[in-house]
Motif scaffolding. Sequence first.
Motif, PDB file in Angstrom:
ATOM      1  N   ILE A  77       0.862  -1.176   0.000  1.00  0.00           N
ATOM      2  CA  ILE A  77       0.000   0.000   0.000  1.00  0.00           C
ATOM      3  C   ILE A  77       0.898   1.225   0.000  1.00  0.00           C
ATOM      4  O   ILE A  77       1.800   1.338   0.825  1.00  0.00           O
ATOM      5  CB  ILE A  77      -0.928   0.040   1.237  1.00  0.00           C
ATOM      6  N   THR A  78       0.651   2.118  -0.943  1.00  0.00           N
ATOM      7  CA  THR A  78       1.412   3.361  -1.005  1.00  0.00           C
ATOM      8  C   THR A  78       0.497   4.513  -0.632  1.00  0.00           C
ATOM      9  O   THR A  78      -0.594   4.655  -1.181  1.00  0.00           O
ATOM     10  CB  THR A  78       1.983   3.582  -2.419  1.00  0.00           C
ATOM     11  N   ILE A  79       0.950   5.333   0.327  1.00  0.00           N
ATOM     12  CA  ILE A  79       0.207   6.527   0.741  1.00  0.00           C
ATOM     13  C   ILE A  79       0.923   7.711   0.120  1.00  0.00           C
ATOM     14  O   ILE A  79       2.056   8.030   0.475  1.00  0.00           O
ATOM     15  CB  ILE A  79       0.173   6.643   2.280  1.00  0.00           C
ATOM     16  N   GLN A 118      -0.550  10.914  -0.256  1.00  0.00           N
ATOM     17  CA  GLN A 118      -0.925  12.147   0.424  1.00  0.00           C
ATOM     18  C   GLN A 118      -1.094  11.830   1.900  1.00  0.00           C
ATOM     19  O   GLN A 118      -1.055  10.682   2.297  1.00  0.00           O
ATOM     20  CB  GLN A 118      -2.223  12.705  -0.163  1.00  0.00           C
ATOM     21  N   PRO A 147      -2.674  10.763   5.185  1.00  0.00           N
ATOM     22  CA  PRO A 147      -3.890  10.021   5.508  1.00  0.00           C
ATOM     23  C   PRO A 147      -4.649  10.707   6.644  1.00  0.00           C
ATOM     24  O   PRO A 147      -4.143  11.601   7.312  1.00  0.00           O
ATOM     25  CB  PRO A 147      -3.359   8.662   5.954  1.00  0.00           C
ATOM     26  N   LEU A 200      -4.107   0.579   9.129  1.00  0.00           N
ATOM     27  CA  LEU A 200      -3.635   0.004   7.881  1.00  0.00           C
ATOM     28  C   LEU A 200      -3.560  -1.508   8.066  1.00  0.00           C
ATOM     29  O   LEU A 200      -2.978  -1.985   9.040  1.00  0.00           O
ATOM     30  CB  LEU A 200      -2.249   0.577   7.572  1.00  0.00           C
ATOM     31  N   LYS A 204       3.685   9.487   4.902  1.00  0.00           N
ATOM     32  CA  LYS A 204       3.630   9.255   3.458  1.00  0.00           C
ATOM     33  C   LYS A 204       4.680   8.198   3.150  1.00  0.00           C
ATOM     34  O   LYS A 204       5.772   8.221   3.693  1.00  0.00           O
ATOM     35  CB  LYS A 204       3.967  10.532   2.690  1.00  0.00           C
ATOM     36  N   THR A 206       5.389   3.864   1.543  1.00  0.00           N
ATOM     37  CA  THR A 206       4.898   2.556   1.118  1.00  0.00           C
ATOM     38  C   THR A 206       5.047   1.548   2.253  1.00  0.00           C
ATOM     39  O   THR A 206       6.109   1.426   2.851  1.00  0.00           O
ATOM     40  CB  THR A 206       5.691   2.070  -0.112  1.00  0.00           C
TER      41      THR A 206
END
Length: 89
Positions: free
Chosen positions: A50-52, A54, A56, A62, A76, A78
């Motif tokens: 999962i890549t963030i 912006q 959260p 998660l 921010k 992965t």
Amino acid sequence: MKFLREDWVSKVFNTNKQKINSRGRCLKYQLDEKRKSIMDMPESKGEGEITIGQMPFPDIRLQIKSLEKKLGVLTKGTFYAENNHLHFD
């Protein structure tokens, strides 16, 4: 009579050979299409990724597979699961 039987056997053999060749070409095409679709898939670092990109929402959870992490600070990057551990890049 012997020639008629040989002709019939030859005709049946050639018909079956054409059917097998046609099925083989169809299966080869299907396998090639499946291979292409797999090759087009992006590679992930672990068993899930999962890549963030912006910031959260605060206090978001998660979850990848059975692993879970609560993100308390603005993060921010992965996250990915590997060897039953959650990693961050």
